[in-house]
Design a protein around this motif. Sequence first.
Motif, mmCIF file in Angstrom:
data_model
loop_
_atom_site.group_PDB
_atom_site.id
_atom_site.type_symbol
_atom_site.label_atom_id
_atom_site.label_comp_id
_atom_site.label_asym_id
_atom_site.label_seq_id
_atom_site.Cartn_x
_atom_site.Cartn_y
_atom_site.Cartn_z
ATOM 1 N N THR A 184 0.847 -1.185 0.000
ATOM 2 C CA THR A 184 0.000 0.000 0.000
ATOM 3 C C THR A 184 0.890 1.245 0.000
ATOM 4 O OG1 THR A 184 -1.931 1.030 1.068
ATOM 5 C CG2 THR A 184 -0.180 0.238 2.525
ATOM 6 N N CYS A 185 0.326 2.390 -0.416
ATOM 7 C CA CYS A 185 1.108 3.621 -0.561
ATOM 8 C C CYS A 185 0.526 4.774 0.245
ATOM 9 C CB CYS A 185 1.160 4.060 -2.023
ATOM 10 S SG CYS A 185 2.403 3.210 -3.010
ATOM 11 N N VAL A 186 1.426 5.620 0.741
ATOM 12 C CA VAL A 186 1.093 6.865 1.422
ATOM 13 C C VAL A 186 1.857 7.986 0.712
ATOM 14 C CG1 VAL A 186 1.437 8.175 3.567
ATOM 15 C CG2 VAL A 186 0.589 5.823 3.657
ATOM 16 N N LEU A 187 1.190 9.104 0.492
ATOM 17 C CA LEU A 187 1.849 10.269 -0.098
ATOM 18 C C LEU A 187 2.728 10.921 0.956
ATOM 19 C CD1 LEU A 187 2.248 12.321 -2.395
ATOM 20 C CD2 LEU A 187 0.179 13.482 -1.571
ATOM 21 N N ALA A 188 4.039 11.009 0.687
ATOM 22 C CA ALA A 188 4.984 11.554 1.659
ATOM 23 C C ALA A 188 4.986 13.079 1.630
ATOM 24 C CB ALA A 188 6.393 11.032 1.372
ATOM 25 N N VAL A 198 2.242 19.477 -3.420
ATOM 26 C CA VAL A 198 1.318 18.696 -4.239
ATOM 27 C C VAL A 198 -0.095 19.243 -4.033
ATOM 28 C CG1 VAL A 198 0.482 16.394 -4.812
ATOM 29 C CG2 VAL A 198 2.816 16.690 -3.925
ATOM 30 N N GLY A 199 -0.753 19.628 -5.106
ATOM 31 C CA GLY A 199 -2.062 20.256 -5.022
ATOM 32 C C GLY A 199 -3.176 19.292 -4.669
ATOM 33 N N ASP A 200 -4.300 19.852 -4.219
ATOM 34 C CA ASP A 200 -5.446 19.040 -3.826
ATOM 35 C C ASP A 200 -5.959 18.186 -4.985
ATOM 36 O OD1 ASP A 200 -5.120 20.442 -1.513
ATOM 37 O OD2 ASP A 200 -7.120 21.359 -1.501
ATOM 38 N N GLU A 201 -5.987 18.747 -6.191
ATOM 39 C CA GLU A 201 -6.498 18.004 -7.341
ATOM 40 C C GLU A 201 -5.617 16.793 -7.634
ATOM 41 O OE1 GLU A 201 -7.537 18.678 -12.090
ATOM 42 O OE2 GLU A 201 -7.108 20.404 -10.802
ATOM 43 N N ALA A 202 -4.304 16.996 -7.570
ATOM 44 C CA ALA A 202 -3.380 15.889 -7.813
ATOM 45 C C ALA A 202 -3.544 14.803 -6.752
ATOM 46 C CB ALA A 202 -1.946 16.400 -7.833
ATOM 47 N N ILE A 203 -3.739 15.213 -5.494
ATOM 48 C CA ILE A 203 -3.940 14.219 -4.436
ATOM 49 C C ILE A 203 -5.226 13.436 -4.688
ATOM 50 C CG2 ILE A 203 -4.332 13.896 -1.960
ATOM 51 C CD1 ILE A 203 -2.500 16.320 -1.480
ATOM 52 N N GLY A 204 -6.252 14.121 -5.168
ATOM 53 C CA GLY A 204 -7.492 13.430 -5.516
ATOM 54 C C GLY A 204 -7.279 12.386 -6.600
ATOM 55 N N GLU A 205 -6.450 12.702 -7.589
ATOM 56 C CA GLU A 205 -6.149 11.745 -8.660
ATOM 57 C C GLU A 205 -5.401 10.534 -8.113
ATOM 58 O OE1 GLU A 205 -3.953 14.052 -11.433
ATOM 59 O OE2 GLU A 205 -5.704 15.210 -12.123
ATOM 60 N N LEU A 206 -4.495 10.769 -7.181
ATOM 61 C CA LEU A 206 -3.760 9.658 -6.579
ATOM 62 C C LEU A 206 -4.691 8.789 -5.735
ATOM 63 C CD1 LEU A 206 -0.439 11.427 -5.486
ATOM 64 C CD2 LEU A 206 -0.900 10.148 -7.580
ATOM 65 N N ALA A 207 -5.626 9.429 -5.032
ATOM 66 C CA ALA A 207 -6.599 8.666 -4.246
ATOM 67 C C ALA A 207 -7.433 7.764 -5.147
ATOM 68 C CB ALA A 207 -7.493 9.614 -3.450
ATOM 69 N N ALA A 208 -7.841 8.295 -6.291
ATOM 70 C CA ALA A 208 -8.630 7.503 -7.238
ATOM 71 C C ALA A 208 -7.829 6.335 -7.797
ATOM 72 C CB ALA A 208 -9.122 8.403 -8.375
ATOM 73 N N ALA A 209 -6.498 6.484 -7.826
ATOM 74 C CA ALA A 209 -5.624 5.433 -8.357
ATOM 75 C C ALA A 209 -5.285 4.371 -7.324
ATOM 76 C CB ALA A 209 -4.333 6.052 -8.889
ATOM 77 N N GLY A 210 -5.712 4.569 -6.065
ATOM 78 C CA GLY A 210 -5.463 3.556 -5.049
ATOM 79 C C GLY A 210 -4.567 3.979 -3.909
ATOM 80 N N LEU A 211 -4.243 5.283 -3.822
ATOM 81 C CA LEU A 211 -3.466 5.774 -2.685
ATOM 82 C C LEU A 211 -4.192 5.447 -1.387
ATOM 83 C CD1 LEU A 211 -0.978 7.631 -1.875
ATOM 84 C CD2 LEU A 211 -2.638 9.501 -1.790
ATOM 85 N N GLY A 212 -3.427 5.008 -0.377
ATOM 86 C CA GLY A 212 -4.048 4.644 0.885
ATOM 87 C C GLY A 212 -4.143 5.786 1.872
ATOM 88 N N GLY A 213 -3.097 6.625 1.924
ATOM 89 C CA GLY A 213 -3.098 7.664 2.947
ATOM 90 C C GLY A 213 -2.191 8.830 2.600
ATOM 91 N N ILE A 214 -2.175 9.806 3.491
ATOM 92 C CA ILE A 214 -1.361 11.015 3.348
ATOM 93 C C ILE A 214 -0.550 11.203 4.626
ATOM 94 C CG2 ILE A 214 -1.354 13.513 2.990
ATOM 95 C CD1 ILE A 214 -4.117 13.262 1.733
ATOM 96 N N GLU A 215 0.724 11.501 4.472
ATOM 97 C CA GLU A 215 1.572 11.829 5.615
ATOM 98 C C GLU A 215 1.271 13.285 6.009
ATOM 99 O OE1 GLU A 215 6.089 10.715 6.596
ATOM 100 O OE2 GLU A 215 5.896 12.213 4.999
#
Length: 282
Positions: A184-188, A198-215
């Motif tokens: 699983t992945c977390v955005l560092a 990293v902008g909110d829109e980009a984080i949303g795209e990563l979430a849609a791709a399967g990102l698990g969490g945010i540091e």
Amino acid sequence: MRIDLHSHSDVSDGTRPPAEVVRRARAAGLDVLALTDHDTVAGWDAARAALPEGLTLVPGVELSCRHEDRSLHLLGYLFDPDEPALAGELARIREHRVNRARTMVDRLRALGAGVTWERVRELAGGEAVGRPHVARAMVEAGVVGTLDEAFTGTWIGHGGRAHVGPYPLDPVRAIRLVREAGGTCVLAHPRARRGYAVGDEAIGELAAAGLGGIEVDHPEQGPDDRARLRDLAAGLGLFTTGSSDDHGAQTGDRLGCETTSDEDYAALLASVPGASEPLTRS
């Protein structure tokens, strides 16, 4: 429990060997530590062999990605390190890291800076050579007074005279590779001082791709950024983590200065699609 999900050893750009990192983690009162060296799992075995009683090790990696021509880092956890697609990509990233650092040294020398490739390799020690090693060599050579000065647009910061761009691994693909390897992945540190915000829109795209969490709770992210990231994570259905991002003496030996809640740690474990387990002393 006291849980720190981001640390580095001297197999990448930390200053302590993996065995010392886990011993220091336990001495700092941690119950869970993730070892997340840059683009390599070379420290896992040594950390596992030295694991003190009472400490759980979460094997991980900090993946170097590129987003909008800027560095973006993902923390991957509990994946199979022998999965061919991910292992191959990590090898390519490490090769690029060496070539990138060597090209930066060549550019620095062309600018009159007394930095040598031999010293950068000595400082790196392991296979994961990176900009921090170049920056440390610059400080030693008197080119700059501090590491922060090296990471400006004047030198090896983004757009700097000696800067070379990061490896072009797309973060969406990186998330897929880690998940296909059972992890699983977390955005560092998406809003850290030196990093690309990293902008909110980009984080949303990563979430849609399967990102698990945010540091979220990170030493270089202030209260306003933490609050914004926590709200964003809640809206996207992501868990949040807190981590020291310790690099040993380079960052003041700060293991455990930020921690992850028991609930978010449980959410991280629940997000792992494979059968990997954190490691405890047998």
